[in-house]
Design a protein around this motif. Sequence first.
Motif, short mmCIF file in Angstrom:
data_model
loop_
_atom_site.label_atom_id
_atom_site.label_comp_id
_atom_site.label_asym_id
_atom_site.label_seq_id
_atom_site.Cartn_x
_atom_site.Cartn_y
_atom_site.Cartn_z
N LEU A 161 36.49 -24.70 71.90
CA LEU A 161 36.31 -24.77 73.31
C LEU A 161 37.17 -23.96 74.13
O LEU A 161 36.82 -23.27 75.25
CB LEU A 161 36.69 -26.41 74.08
N ASP A 163 38.18 -20.91 73.29
CA ASP A 163 37.79 -19.71 73.16
C ASP A 163 36.37 -19.40 74.02
O ASP A 163 36.30 -18.49 74.74
CB ASP A 163 37.14 -19.39 71.47
N ALA A 164 35.84 -20.65 74.26
CA ALA A 164 34.48 -20.68 75.30
C ALA A 164 34.85 -20.52 76.65
O ALA A 164 34.22 -20.01 77.47
CB ALA A 164 33.62 -21.86 75.05
#
Length: 242
Positions: A161, A163-164
């Motif tokens: 998450l 990274d997202a």
Amino acid sequence: MTGVLAVFGGRSEIGLAIARRLAPEASVVVLASRPDPDAAGPPSDLPGAVVVDFDADDVGNHRAVVAAIEERHGPIDTAVLAFGILGDQTRAERDEAEVARVLHTDFVAQASLLTVLADVMRGRGRGSIVAFSSVAGVRVRRANYVYGSAKAGLDGFASGLADALHGSGIDLVIARPGFVVGRMTRGMAPAVFSSTPDQVADAVVARLRGGGPVVVWIPWQLRVMFAVAPFVPRAIWRRMPR
């Protein structure tokens, strides 16, 4: 930090320690937790805090709780997910219901609320979220593999998450403490490089204020110790204590 500080698990020792440190910078401190008939109001050292009913295991109500907080107090600027259970490892080895209970609170409920908060904050392009992983999830040990596997799942989910959310304006911090001496671990012998709720809060608040890497090891020495964990032979690792 300015704006609304929301601590989910608002009666936890770590959550309250973080709230005390950030309260002077927040417009409102919201302590979201299950109702406690013995402590109906906020702690005496957080007299201006607002207490909100929150059952982490009721994942179907997570979005409604967040929406209600924001409707009454304004956008959540910083959210701290400080709820969780240790569970009973001995019982879990023969009781699938205990396994499901631990995994639901320590992974499913965490992933649900993280998703809701990230979605809400993504819409306005700002905010900070603190998720509590654990070194227990870095390489799961036989002595507490149910709790450890829940933390391993949470660690992976939060890492993906983060990274997202890169470039979205949202700062997701993954706190990775070792053994924390407190109510949850009362009666257990402290492990090497143990910390207190205040020490964990100091590290998290320093990261929120000063920026830095996504993952915060508490204390930092654990990062070095667990760098070698993947290379320890299984025959030795299975005998590692909690």
